[in-house]
Design an enzyme around this catalytic site. Structure first.
Site, PDB file in Angstrom:
ATOM      1  N   ASP A 469       1.184  -1.495  -0.169  1.00 28.12           N
ATOM      2  CA  ASP A 469       0.099  -0.327  -0.193  1.00 28.12           C
ATOM      3  C   ASP A 469       0.820   0.982  -0.097  1.00 28.12           C
ATOM      4  OD1 ASP A 469      -2.243   1.731   0.119  1.00 28.12           O
ATOM      5  OD2 ASP A 469      -2.769   0.215   1.162  1.00 28.12           O
ATOM      6  N   ASP A 536     -10.567   1.536  -3.475  1.00 25.77           N
ATOM      7  CA  ASP A 536     -11.880   1.849  -2.025  1.00 25.77           C
ATOM      8  C   ASP A 536     -12.930   1.611  -2.217  1.00 25.77           C
ATOM      9  OD1 ASP A 536      -9.120   1.810  -0.780  1.00 25.77           O
ATOM     10  OD2 ASP A 536      -8.753   2.963   0.147  1.00 25.77           O
TER      11      ASP A 536
END
Ligand code: GLA
Length: 723
Positions: A469, A536
């Protein structure tokens, strides 16, 4: 194929689809003579304007002038007043205005230290070598033509063969001048949770640009720009489309000049950039790809999907990989017992990868926690991660872990021990984002530290999979160790070095690329990773909108999407389980909800869908995908995708919002083989009929209804009567 007219200095690159012709004129202008549909040979029917017009600039030996030639490369200070692909200065800070043509060669000198296209055994290479006699600097324009796709790969390199240093202030990968002033500019823009919004804008006089100066490619703009016909449709219309294989600051520009000619440029962003090139050093830009075609937006999409699938991505996901991820399942509230229970249930419905997301390490109970030390939290996992890893392996699942290695917080031991490893100006206030700072990956020491700590994590815990990430962008782009203005370039090269070292070291390690979703989704990252968390936003309807546009550039197989709860936790959308499953099962399917709180019936549906996903894996994962309805800017509108693998197709469509007007949609499928026949819902139908008359999609009374239709080619010889 490369044909060369040595007398006229004409180089004609061509395959069965395109021709790209350049010519060296007046010994220093590298001129684009033609880029378009393949032509058998180039005779020069489109002659160049050699008039010296008002304000034109030329040197004594020039017949032509830099102000209006279609140039493949041009430099600041040359009298080409358009945007120039380069600005290079000598050690007195004086511009080098042009380089003289020296010679050409056809060697394969692909830059291995940057992400690059591979499998180029049948490709054609051309390097145009130029020199500045005063500083002894060499400038090389690189071209690669693929043998079976309408793409040219372009990049530029510089070698300083002189005694003094020079400065590269700007160096683009690709400059293309078109004397064909077609239509409008196409780009993809967006934000967090709203990636890949298509945009078509009128070409104005002057310069238009999309770019990034955040140190990453970013969700705001893709490193992509196309010039397309005004009336381009899904199936028709010309385009010149360029994409940069790079994950950092970029700039993509289009200029319409005084004579209405267009210049397209893509490359590193020159903002805050200055590269000092010392004697005997070299510099290479990232690769850019440019494609030409006439077959509309699906032409662009299928080209890039194929190009990256065949020549860029070397994904280690060769079989269905179905993740259960803990993020939306339990966020930071992780513990050993719950993980074990979740893994067991996940295995029982057919998942084969268990990923512990954020929150597994010390002092990480919220976004305000710690980043940088990567030590397991003994309160959550008293027996360590290896125990969980062994446990999930016993159930036949792979073990995956979330990590955000480029980041650091001030409460970490790493920060206390190495404050100078952080991007910041120590004399000024710290600039935090999501409470975190960024490690300075331009430093070799930091790269080595990360390689070591990640390798140890992998070995100690038998990790098969990393979710990598990157949840903030880079500001200030200031290294504390180096005072130069190229931290952003060195940072991305540092990142590539870390990723490629880990990939070489751990042959089976799978890496998911994530940056708060699709915040660093670009061809550079595709080269080093196996899949991407594209957003997301886990609402499957909204995600389908993002996916359908992502397919304009990147293949389905890089996408990962996870089944989440309804109402959705980001936008509150309520969807039936079947809809969520069908729409999530495109690319790499995963689960991101607490399976142990579901009913038996829901678990059964998930299990059944996973069986179907595995059966249809090639169509739902490996396929090339056509959009059958226009690219969508907003969520909730109808979408139809046609997936093609080998000779079979899968149509998936979502109606979007329900309507009181109960009219069916007639959907021609366009892309089947008109000479073949197919079986659709047990009926044999010709490809020609499906392409032209199409399927009727019955009207719906409910929001977001989803249908799928399997279209399998039938062997004509086995049919009697009609064929
Ligand atoms: C980012 C990712 C999410 C999740 C969180 C964890 O937002 O995109 O999927 O991993 O970080 O903090």
């Amino acid at each position: 194929m490369l044909k060369i007219d040595h007398k006229e200095h004409i180089f004609h690159l061509s395959n069965q689809l395109i021709s790209y012709v350049i010519q060296v004129i007046d010994n220093h202008f590298i001129v684009n003579r033609y880029f378009g549909k393949q032509i058998p040979f180039f005779a020069g029917s489109n002659s160049l304007d050699s008039n010296h017009h008002a304000f034109s600039v030329y040197t004594d030996d020039d017949q032509f002038c830099s102000t209006n030639l279609p140039l493949e490369s041009s430099l600041m200070g040359s009298g080409d007043y358009r945007i120039t692909s380069g600005q290079i200065t000598d050690n007195q800070q004086k511009n080098i205005p042009y380089f003289k043509y020296q010679n050409f060669d056809t060697q394969n000198n692909i830059p291995e230290e940057l992400p690059h296209l591979t499998n180029l055994e049948n490709a054609t290479f051309l390097n145009i070598n130029m020199i500045d006699g005063l500083t002894k600097t060499e400038l090389i324009l690189h071209y690669v033509l693929l043998n079976n796709l309408p793409d040219i790969i372009r990049w530029t390199s510089i070698k300083n063969k002189g005694k003094s240093s020079i400065d590269i202030k700007r160096l683009a990968s690709l400059q293309l001048d078109l004397h064909d002033p077609i239509g409008k500019i196409m780009t993809f823009n967006g934000s967090h949770a709203n990636e890949f919004v298509p945009s078509f804008s009128k070409i104005m006089n002057g310069i238009q640009e999309v770019s990034s100066n955040s140190g990453a490619s970013g969700p705001q703009h893709q490193p992509f720009v196309a010039i397309v016909d005004n009336n381009i449709s899904l199936n028709n219309g010309r385009y010149y489309a360029a994409n940069l294989i790079w994950s950092g600051n970029f700039s993509a520009k289009v200029e319409k000049d005084q004579y209405q000619h267009l210049r397209l440029m893509i490359g590193l962003n020159d903002c805050d950039f200055n590269w000092q090139l010392n004697s005997n050093e070299g510099f290479t830009t990232p690769q850019a790809v440019i494609t030409y075609g006439k077959n509309g937006l699906n032409g662009i999409a299928i080209n890039f999907q194929k190009l990256y699938d065949k020549y860029l991505i070397s994904s280690r996901i060769q079989k269905p990989l179905i993740a259960i991820n803990t993020w939306e399942t339990s966020y930071f509230e992780l513990n050993e017992q719950e993980c074990k229970k979740l893994a067991k249930t996940a295995a029982s419905v057919g998942a084969n990868l268990f990923v512990i997301d954020d929150g597994w390490f010390e002092n990480r109970n919220s976004e305000h926690g710690q980043l940088g030390d990567w030590k397991v939290d003994p309160n959550k996992f008293p027996d360590g991660l290896l125990l969980i890893s062994n446990y999930v392996h016993r159930f036949g699942l792979k073990f995956g872990l979330w990590i955000e290695p480029e980041m650091i917080t001030e409460n970490s031991n790493l920060f206390r021990n190495h404050p100078d490893w952080v991007l910041m100006n120590p004399n000024r206030e710290k600039e935090r984002s999501r409470n975190q700072l960024v490690l300075d990956l331009s430093q070799k020491k930091v790269q080595n530290y990360l390689i070591k700590i990640i390798s140890n994590l992998i070995i100690d815990n038998q990790i098969d999979y990393l979710k990598w990430d990157f949840n903030r962008h880079l500001v200030p782009l200031e290294s504390q160790i180096n005072s130069y203005k190229d931290t952003s370039y060195l940072y991305i090269k540092g990142l590539y070095h870390i990723l490629s070292t880990l990939r070489k070291e751990f042959h089976n390690l799978i890496i998911e690329n994530c940056s708060s979703g699709g915040g660093r989704l670009d061809p550079g990252m595709l080269f080093y990773t196996d899949e991407t968390w594209i957003s997301d936003l886990t609402d499957s309807v909204a995600r389908l909108r993002i996916l359908s546009n992502q397919l304009s550039l990147y293949p389905l197989k890089i996408t990962s999407s996870h089944l989440s709860v309804s109402p959705n936790e980001q936008d509150g959308r309520i969807l039936p389980l079947r809809t969520r499953l069908e729409l999530t099962g495109l690319g790499n399917l995963g689960l991101e909800l607490n399976l142990n709180s579901l009913s038996k019936n829901e678990l059964r549906q998930i299990k059944e869908f996973i069986v179907k996903f595995k059966q249809q894996y090639l169509l739902r994962h490996n396929a090339y995908v056509y959009n059958l309805l226009p690219l969508r800017k907003r969520n909730g509108e109808a979408i139809a995708l046609l997936m093609k693998y080998d000779n079979d197709f899968l149509l998936i469509y979502s109606y979007g919002l329900g309507s009181a007007v109960h009219q069916p949609i007639y959907l021609p499928l366009y892309y089947l083989n008109s000479h073949e026949v197919y079986s659709v819902n047990n009926k044999v139908i010709s490809g020609a009929e499906l392409n032209e008359a199409g399927l009727t999609l019955p009207p719906t009374k409910r929001d977001f209804e989803v249908k799928t239709v399997l279209i399998k080619q039938v062997n004509k010889n086995e049919l009697t009567g009609r064929y």
